[in-house]
Design a protein around this motif. Sequence first.
Motif, PDB file in Angstrom:
ATOM      1  N   GLU A  63     -27.679 -15.277  14.966  1.00  0.00           N
ATOM      2  CA  GLU A  63     -27.659 -14.763  14.139  1.00  0.00           C
ATOM      3  C   GLU A  63     -27.137 -15.843  13.070  1.00  0.00           C
ATOM      4  O   GLU A  63     -27.065 -15.701  11.918  1.00  0.00           O
ATOM      5  CB  GLU A  63     -26.522 -13.325  13.303  1.00  0.00           C
ATOM      6  N   ASP A  64     -25.764 -16.298  13.327  1.00  0.00           N
ATOM      7  CA  ASP A  64     -24.457 -16.925  12.576  1.00  0.00           C
ATOM      8  C   ASP A  64     -24.703 -18.259  13.287  1.00  0.00           C
ATOM      9  O   ASP A  64     -24.200 -19.473  12.157  1.00  0.00           O
ATOM     10  CB  ASP A  64     -23.716 -16.387  12.542  1.00  0.00           C
ATOM     11  N   GLY A  65     -24.806 -18.505  14.241  1.00  0.00           N
ATOM     12  CA  GLY A  65     -25.094 -20.024  14.911  1.00  0.00           C
ATOM     13  C   GLY A  65     -23.737 -20.276  15.333  1.00  0.00           C
ATOM     14  O   GLY A  65     -22.758 -19.215  15.396  1.00  0.00           O
ATOM     15  N   PRO A  66     -22.860 -21.359  15.838  1.00  0.00           N
ATOM     16  CA  PRO A  66     -21.732 -21.842  16.180  1.00  0.00           C
ATOM     17  C   PRO A  66     -20.920 -21.267  15.152  1.00  0.00           C
ATOM     18  O   PRO A  66     -20.408 -20.909  14.608  1.00  0.00           O
ATOM     19  CB  PRO A  66     -21.664 -23.288  16.035  1.00  0.00           C
ATOM     20  N   GLN A  67     -19.666 -20.410  16.140  1.00  0.00           N
ATOM     21  CA  GLN A  67     -18.771 -19.789  15.736  1.00  0.00           C
ATOM     22  C   GLN A  67     -17.717 -19.672  16.336  1.00  0.00           C
ATOM     23  O   GLN A  67     -17.458 -20.491  18.251  1.00  0.00           O
ATOM     24  CB  GLN A  67     -18.963 -18.402  16.205  1.00  0.00           C
ATOM     25  N   PRO A  68     -16.107 -20.262  15.578  1.00  0.00           N
ATOM     26  CA  PRO A  68     -14.298 -20.520  16.558  1.00  0.00           C
ATOM     27  C   PRO A  68     -14.710 -18.817  17.269  1.00  0.00           C
ATOM     28  O   PRO A  68     -15.454 -17.842  17.044  1.00  0.00           O
ATOM     29  CB  PRO A  68     -13.682 -20.226  15.422  1.00  0.00           C
ATOM     30  N   VAL A  69     -13.946 -19.173  18.785  1.00  0.00           N
ATOM     31  CA  VAL A  69     -13.858 -17.854  19.511  1.00  0.00           C
ATOM     32  C   VAL A  69     -13.133 -16.423  18.438  1.00  0.00           C
ATOM     33  O   VAL A  69     -13.569 -15.540  18.747  1.00  0.00           O
ATOM     34  CB  VAL A  69     -13.342 -17.987  20.195  1.00  0.00           C
TER      35      VAL A  69
END
Length: 162
Positions: A63-69
């Motif tokens: 849904e949001d693409g690459p994300q920080p942990v």
Amino acid sequence: MTATPGTPSDLAAVPDEELLRLDHQVCFSLHAASRAFGGFYRQALKDLGLTYPQYLVMLVLWEDGPQPVKAIGARLHLDSGTLSPLLKRLEAAGLVRRERSREDERSVLIELTDEGARLRERALSVPRGVLAATGLSVAEVLGLQKVLGRLTAALGEAVDAH
């Protein structure tokens, strides 16, 4: 229970003995429903090779693409102690890659691999299968989600107030 819930004053009309009954515990109803969902998702996700928590991470990334942990943990209400091993298993399965942020060494960015992105196509049938299995209409599910959102927020505020 004989009283119709709606306002906090309704609570005073319900005898303590009634409130103490297992069948009147909202937490027990949620627990039982959660276990039922867990069993259903175990079957529904078997062909994808995902556990339910892994599926939730994949949903966030699809849904949001690459994300920080940290962002994934906040979105899923999971702490890093729970999330880190889960992400390592997804990485070992070739679905995600973890990379330290160039801007902040403390931050780890999670992104889908090509295989992880392709898995989305195979997962498209899962939500429809879940909806069908609930026996609820789309409107009922949306209403339930709204009520559960309010419940989650209210309980979070109650915890924060203490």
